[in-house]
Write a protein that holds these residues in place. Structure first.
Motif, PDB file in Angstrom:
ATOM      1  N   ALA A 297       0.354  -1.191   0.068  1.00  0.00           N
ATOM      2  CA  ALA A 297       0.126  -0.145   0.284  1.00  0.00           C
ATOM      3  C   ALA A 297       1.149   1.490   0.168  1.00  0.00           C
ATOM      4  O   ALA A 297       0.146   2.267  -0.222  1.00  0.00           O
ATOM      5  N   HIS A 298       2.313   1.067   0.833  1.00  0.00           N
ATOM      6  CA  HIS A 298       3.057   2.278   0.939  1.00  0.00           C
ATOM      7  C   HIS A 298       3.540   2.746  -0.803  1.00  0.00           C
ATOM      8  O   HIS A 298       3.312   3.349  -1.669  1.00  0.00           O
ATOM      9  N   LEU A 299       4.179   1.668  -1.015  1.00  0.00           N
ATOM     10  CA  LEU A 299       4.558   1.374  -2.560  1.00  0.00           C
ATOM     11  C   LEU A 299       3.424   2.021  -3.848  1.00  0.00           C
ATOM     12  O   LEU A 299       4.143   2.404  -4.634  1.00  0.00           O
ATOM     13  N   LYS A 300       2.314   1.834  -3.514  1.00  0.00           N
ATOM     14  CA  LYS A 300       1.322   2.558  -4.548  1.00  0.00           C
ATOM     15  C   LYS A 300       0.757   3.570  -4.317  1.00  0.00           C
ATOM     16  O   LYS A 300       0.579   4.457  -5.155  1.00  0.00           O
ATOM     17  N   SER A 301       1.093   4.354  -2.968  1.00  0.00           N
ATOM     18  CA  SER A 301       0.961   5.333  -2.878  1.00  0.00           C
ATOM     19  C   SER A 301       1.805   6.797  -3.309  1.00  0.00           C
ATOM     20  O   SER A 301       2.580   6.812  -3.598  1.00  0.00           O
ATOM     21  N   ALA A 302       1.155   8.277  -3.131  1.00  0.00           N
ATOM     22  CA  ALA A 302       1.949   9.050  -3.997  1.00  0.00           C
ATOM     23  C   ALA A 302       3.635   9.058  -3.334  1.00  0.00           C
ATOM     24  O   ALA A 302       4.409   9.742  -3.972  1.00  0.00           O
ATOM     25  N   ASP A 303       3.457   8.916  -2.068  1.00  0.00           N
ATOM     26  CA  ASP A 303       5.276   8.756  -1.608  1.00  0.00           C
ATOM     27  C   ASP A 303       6.243   7.822  -2.546  1.00  0.00           C
ATOM     28  O   ASP A 303       7.716   8.132  -2.500  1.00  0.00           O
ATOM     29  N   PHE A 304       6.005   6.766  -3.420  1.00  0.00           N
ATOM     30  CA  PHE A 304       6.452   5.696  -4.540  1.00  0.00           C
ATOM     31  C   PHE A 304       5.768   5.877  -4.914  1.00  0.00           C
ATOM     32  O   PHE A 304       5.546   7.654  -6.109  1.00  0.00           O
ATOM     33  N   PHE A 305       4.965   5.273  -6.388  1.00  0.00           N
ATOM     34  CA  PHE A 305       4.665   5.160  -7.618  1.00  0.00           C
ATOM     35  C   PHE A 305       3.125   5.548  -7.691  1.00  0.00           C
ATOM     36  O   PHE A 305       3.878   5.824  -8.757  1.00  0.00           O
ATOM     37  N   ASP A 306       2.657   6.004  -6.598  1.00  0.00           N
ATOM     38  CA  ASP A 306       1.769   7.481  -6.751  1.00  0.00           C
ATOM     39  C   ASP A 306       0.605   6.799  -8.154  1.00  0.00           C
ATOM     40  O   ASP A 306       0.300   6.732  -9.519  1.00  0.00           O
ATOM     41  N   ALA A 307       0.112   4.987  -7.834  1.00  0.00           N
ATOM     42  CA  ALA A 307      -0.710   4.315  -8.504  1.00  0.00           C
ATOM     43  C   ALA A 307      -1.748   4.832  -9.011  1.00  0.00           C
ATOM     44  O   ALA A 307      -2.105   4.390  -9.736  1.00  0.00           O
ATOM     45  N   GLU A 308      -2.177   6.135  -7.906  1.00  0.00           N
ATOM     46  CA  GLU A 308      -3.758   6.354  -9.080  1.00  0.00           C
ATOM     47  C   GLU A 308      -3.089   7.230 -10.190  1.00  0.00           C
ATOM     48  O   GLU A 308      -3.910   7.593 -11.072  1.00  0.00           O
ATOM     49  N   LYS A 309      -2.045   7.883  -9.580  1.00  0.00           N
ATOM     50  CA  LYS A 309      -2.413   9.207 -10.748  1.00  0.00           C
ATOM     51  C   LYS A 309      -1.522   8.656 -12.103  1.00  0.00           C
ATOM     52  O   LYS A 309      -1.831   8.871 -13.383  1.00  0.00           O
ATOM     53  N   TYR A 310      -0.470   7.652 -11.589  1.00  0.00           N
ATOM     54  CA  TYR A 310       0.038   6.736 -12.360  1.00  0.00           C
ATOM     55  C   TYR A 310       0.395   5.299 -12.778  1.00  0.00           C
ATOM     56  O   TYR A 310       1.162   5.000 -12.249  1.00  0.00           O
ATOM     57  N   PRO A 311      -0.633   4.962 -13.339  1.00  0.00           N
ATOM     58  CA  PRO A 311      -1.320   3.648 -12.966  1.00  0.00           C
ATOM     59  C   PRO A 311      -0.303   2.130 -13.598  1.00  0.00           C
ATOM     60  O   PRO A 311      -0.011   1.145 -13.964  1.00  0.00           O
ATOM     61  N   GLU A 312       0.466   3.066 -14.865  1.00  0.00           N
ATOM     62  CA  GLU A 312       1.267   1.858 -15.188  1.00  0.00           C
ATOM     63  C   GLU A 312       3.473   2.279 -15.709  1.00  0.00           C
ATOM     64  O   GLU A 312       3.345   3.479 -15.633  1.00  0.00           O
ATOM     65  N   ILE A 313       3.929   1.423 -15.478  1.00  0.00           N
ATOM     66  CA  ILE A 313       5.348   1.215 -15.945  1.00  0.00           C
ATOM     67  C   ILE A 313       5.241   0.678 -17.096  1.00  0.00           C
ATOM     68  O   ILE A 313       4.676   0.006 -17.134  1.00  0.00           O
ATOM     69  N   THR A 314       5.968   1.339 -18.199  1.00  0.00           N
ATOM     70  CA  THR A 314       6.226   1.385 -19.455  1.00  0.00           C
ATOM     71  C   THR A 314       8.124   1.166 -19.617  1.00  0.00           C
ATOM     72  O   THR A 314       8.064   1.444 -19.561  1.00  0.00           O
ATOM     73  N   PHE A 315       7.970  -0.022 -21.046  1.00  0.00           N
ATOM     74  CA  PHE A 315       9.942  -0.307 -21.407  1.00  0.00           C
ATOM     75  C   PHE A 315       8.691  -0.453 -22.665  1.00  0.00           C
ATOM     76  O   PHE A 315       8.133  -1.766 -23.186  1.00  0.00           O
ATOM     77  N   LYS A 316       9.721   0.642 -23.594  1.00  0.00           N
ATOM     78  CA  LYS A 316      10.134   0.616 -25.761  1.00  0.00           C
ATOM     79  C   LYS A 316      10.916   0.127 -25.449  1.00  0.00           C
ATOM     80  O   LYS A 316      12.313   0.835 -25.363  1.00  0.00           O
ATOM     81  N   THR A 317      11.160  -1.220 -25.898  1.00  0.00           N
ATOM     82  CA  THR A 317      12.237  -1.349 -26.559  1.00  0.00           C
ATOM     83  C   THR A 317      13.084   0.044 -28.070  1.00  0.00           C
ATOM     84  O   THR A 317      11.829   0.256 -28.707  1.00  0.00           O
ATOM     85  N   LYS A 318      14.412   0.338 -28.040  1.00  0.00           N
ATOM     86  CA  LYS A 318      14.811   0.856 -29.188  1.00  0.00           C
ATOM     87  C   LYS A 318      16.126   0.249 -29.959  1.00  0.00           C
ATOM     88  O   LYS A 318      15.791   0.148 -31.063  1.00  0.00           O
ATOM     89  N   SER A 319      16.479  -0.572 -29.245  1.00  0.00           N
ATOM     90  CA  SER A 319      17.724  -2.218 -30.369  1.00  0.00           C
ATOM     91  C   SER A 319      17.846  -3.093 -29.422  1.00  0.00           C
ATOM     92  O   SER A 319      17.575  -3.176 -27.616  1.00  0.00           O
ATOM     93  N   PHE A 320      17.911  -4.021 -29.904  1.00  0.00           N
ATOM     94  CA  PHE A 320      18.819  -4.973 -29.071  1.00  0.00           C
ATOM     95  C   PHE A 320      20.218  -5.369 -30.018  1.00  0.00           C
ATOM     96  O   PHE A 320      20.373  -5.276 -31.483  1.00  0.00           O
ATOM     97  N   ARG A 321      21.140  -5.291 -29.471  1.00  0.00           N
ATOM     98  CA  ARG A 321      22.516  -6.021 -29.431  1.00  0.00           C
ATOM     99  C   ARG A 321      23.021  -7.191 -29.238  1.00  0.00           C
ATOM    100  O   ARG A 321      23.149  -7.488 -27.769  1.00  0.00           O
ATOM    101  N   LYS A 322      23.000  -7.876 -30.315  1.00  0.00           N
ATOM    102  CA  LYS A 322      23.868  -9.279 -29.517  1.00  0.00           C
ATOM    103  C   LYS A 322      25.341  -9.003 -29.263  1.00  0.00           C
ATOM    104  O   LYS A 322      26.209  -8.462 -30.133  1.00  0.00           O
ATOM    105  N   LEU A 323      25.976  -9.680 -28.143  1.00  0.00           N
ATOM    106  CA  LEU A 323      26.776  -9.322 -27.586  1.00  0.00           C
ATOM    107  C   LEU A 323      27.856 -11.054 -27.763  1.00  0.00           C
ATOM    108  O   LEU A 323      29.030 -11.487 -28.512  1.00  0.00           O
ATOM    109  N   SER A 324      26.987 -12.364 -27.718  1.00  0.00           N
ATOM    110  CA  SER A 324      27.322 -13.825 -27.984  1.00  0.00           C
ATOM    111  C   SER A 324      26.124 -14.701 -28.477  1.00  0.00           C
ATOM    112  O   SER A 324      24.686 -13.762 -28.490  1.00  0.00           O
TER     113      SER A 324
END
Length: 176
Positions: free
Chosen positions: A66-93
């Motif tokens: 509940a504390h993590l969802k509050s405005a002290d941390f993620f503020d889930a009510e105002k910002y309900p989603e975390i997103t990650f959108k790829t720009k590139s993959f780089r092959k290392l091996s």
């Protein structure tokens, strides 16, 4: 073109952070969605968008969640989603990549790079191919306006700065 999707029952998104400078608190996001474009066997040309509902956070403590969802941390009510959108993959091996993309938490979007390890592929009993991936990385929570903290009398702070992130993903390559 075959259909690709994340097997939700065999995938997970975990995180950990230092608590009181001496131990780690671990948690996970129980809900997530991946929009996959491209072939998991040719990651260099693939694109992925990850959607994580903040309300699905689970640290095995209802009060802490509940504390993590509050405005002290993620503020889930105002910002309900975390997103990650790829720009590139780089092959290392043969089985290692780096993925770079835009991570958005709260009101902040920053470019982050994570290590991706290809765990292998195999056929399932239903005629599909499955591939496994492990994704690891670290972010600074203050970079995303996650700044709440308490100074400790003994020195240091209650919540560490570095958030370690780990994803275990099973991708299903459906039949055409």
């Amino acid at each position: 073109m075959p259909n690709y999707q994340i097997d939700q029952d065999h995938s997970s998104i975990h995180f950990s952070v230092k608590h009181m400078m001496i131990a780690k608190v671990r948690g996970e996001f129980r809900e997530f969605r991946f929009d996959l474009n491209g072939d998991p066997d040719a990651l260099e040309q693939a694109s992925v968008t990850v959607h994580i509902p903040v309300a699905s956070i689970d640290t095995r403590s209802a009060d802490r969640d509940a504390h993590l969802k509050s405005a002290d941390f993620f503020d889930a009510e105002k910002y309900p989603e975390i997103t990650f959108k790829t720009k590139s993959f780089r092959k290392l091996s043969d089985d290692e990549y780096e993925v770079t993309g835009d991570l958005t938490i709260r009101d902040v979007t920053r470019e982050e790079t994570f290590k991706v390890e290809y765990e292998g592929s195999g056929s399932d009993p239903w005629g599909n191919t499955r591939s496994g991936f492990e994704v690891e990385g670290k972010i600074k929570r203050e970079d995303y306006n996650l700044t709440w903290n308490v100074a400790l009398e003994t020195g240091g702070v209650l919540v560490g700065s570095d958030i370690k992130i780990q994803l275990h993903l099973e991708v299903v390559h459906g039949k055409e």
